[in-house]
Design a protein around this motif. Structure first.
Motif, PDB file in Angstrom:
ATOM      1  N   GLY A  46       0.798  -1.214   0.000  1.00  0.00           N
ATOM      2  CA  GLY A  46       0.000   0.000   0.000  1.00  0.00           C
ATOM      3  C   GLY A  46       0.834   1.270   0.000  1.00  0.00           C
ATOM      4  O   GLY A  46       0.287   2.375   0.053  1.00  0.00           O
ATOM      5  N   THR A  47       2.149   1.124  -0.067  1.00  0.00           N
ATOM      6  CA  THR A  47       3.048   2.278  -0.022  1.00  0.00           C
ATOM      7  C   THR A  47       3.591   2.576  -1.418  1.00  0.00           C
ATOM      8  O   THR A  47       4.155   1.696  -2.068  1.00  0.00           O
ATOM      9  N   SER A  48       3.437   3.798  -1.857  1.00  0.00           N
ATOM     10  CA  SER A  48       3.893   4.194  -3.187  1.00  0.00           C
ATOM     11  C   SER A  48       5.244   4.893  -3.113  1.00  0.00           C
ATOM     12  O   SER A  48       5.694   5.301  -2.037  1.00  0.00           O
ATOM     13  N   ALA A  49       5.865   5.050  -4.266  1.00  0.00           N
ATOM     14  CA  ALA A  49       7.138   5.771  -4.340  1.00  0.00           C
ATOM     15  C   ALA A  49       6.941   7.228  -3.907  1.00  0.00           C
ATOM     16  O   ALA A  49       7.794   7.809  -3.234  1.00  0.00           O
ATOM     17  N   LYS A  50       5.800   7.807  -4.296  1.00  0.00           N
ATOM     18  CA  LYS A  50       5.531   9.195  -3.916  1.00  0.00           C
ATOM     19  C   LYS A  50       5.429   9.349  -2.409  1.00  0.00           C
ATOM     20  O   LYS A  50       5.904  10.331  -1.827  1.00  0.00           O
ATOM     21  N   ALA A  51       4.811   8.369  -1.754  1.00  0.00           N
ATOM     22  CA  ALA A  51       4.676   8.410  -0.294  1.00  0.00           C
ATOM     23  C   ALA A  51       6.038   8.325   0.376  1.00  0.00           C
ATOM     24  O   ALA A  51       6.318   9.034   1.350  1.00  0.00           O
ATOM     25  N   LEU A  52       6.902   7.456  -0.134  1.00  0.00           N
ATOM     26  CA  LEU A  52       8.243   7.331   0.436  1.00  0.00           C
ATOM     27  C   LEU A  52       9.048   8.599   0.196  1.00  0.00           C
ATOM     28  O   LEU A  52       9.845   9.009   1.046  1.00  0.00           O
ATOM     29  N   ALA A  53       8.868   9.204  -0.956  1.00  0.00           N
ATOM     30  CA  ALA A  53       9.574  10.452  -1.252  1.00  0.00           C
ATOM     31  C   ALA A  53       9.154  11.546  -0.269  1.00  0.00           C
ATOM     32  O   ALA A  53       9.996  12.294   0.239  1.00  0.00           O
ATOM     33  N   ARG A  54       7.850  11.614   0.007  1.00  0.00           N
ATOM     34  CA  ARG A  54       7.360  12.614   0.963  1.00  0.00           C
ATOM     35  C   ARG A  54       7.890  12.329   2.363  1.00  0.00           C
ATOM     36  O   ARG A  54       8.319  13.244   3.076  1.00  0.00           O
TER      37      ARG A  54
END
Length: 211
Positions: A73-81
């Motif tokens: 459920g974790t996206s690359a965008k979420a990790l970047a943020r």
């Protein structure tokens, strides 16, 4: 009496092994020649690990970064943020592995990733207590690349004087038990494999004798 002595010897062996394990973890340091690695692998399990991996990528310590064991459920965008990282860096040079469910899976996926990109030397970023087991699992994967451990020390694991906290002591004890289990599994696998090879060789030899 013999049972008591045997139990005492086993307990002493395990206690001594745990002390050595905790000491080895405490003495882990970051590698002085990290820049020679081709790629960086971060094993999920703590924000500090990912942050350190990103910093290594930014500073050119590896060409690409693999984050292994990411929640689906974790996206690359979420990790970047979460890490305060420019999304362009993730799009360019960060790969996410959603398949690995444990350290065995981490080792297998990291090896596949390294082969896909032609990487022969990896920086392995994970918590310091997790380094010994991670290296054991990587070493058990056929054709695994060379691995350079890059330990991250969790804030709650060690006291200022270098001794583990109460939480750290429990964590180290749990991890030590897992390391023993991995060693036993790997040793048993090698015994079974060697026995199978001997049986095959013996079968082939017996067939050849009748020709």
């Amino acid at each position: 009496m013999a049972v008591f002595l045997l139990g005492f010897a086993a307990a002493s062996y395990l206690a001594g092994g745990f002390v050595r394990f905790a000491r080895d973890v405490a003495l882990l340091t970051t590698p002085p020649e990290a820049a020679q690695a081709d790629g960086i692998v971060v094993l999920t399990g703590g924000e500090q690990r990912l942050q350190q991996g990103i910093e290594l990528l930014r500073s050119g310590e590896g060409q690409r970064l693999l984050v292994s064991g990411v929640n689906r459920g974790t996206s690359a965008k979420a990790l970047a943020r979460t890490t305060g990282t420019d999304s362009a860096l993730f799009e360019c040079c960060v790969d996410l592995d959603y398949e690995a469910l444990n350290t065995i899976g981490n080792a297998e996926m990291a090896t596949r990733w390294a082969h896909r990109h032609g990487f022969r030397r990896l920086l392995l970023v994970t918590s310091d207590y997790h380094i010994p087991r991670s290296l054991l699992e990587m070493a058990d994967v056929p054709d695994a690349p060379e691995v350079v451990p890059y330990p991250v020390s969790p804030d709650k694991l060690w006291r200022a004087d270098g001794w583990p906290t109460r939480l750290g002591l429990r964590l180290l004890a749990t991890e030590y038990a897992k390391v023993l289990a991995v060693k036993a599994r790997v040793a048993w696998h090698h015994v079974v494999t060697a026995d199978g090879e001997r049986r095959v060789a013996g079968h082939v030899g017996s067939q050849a004798s009748f020709k």
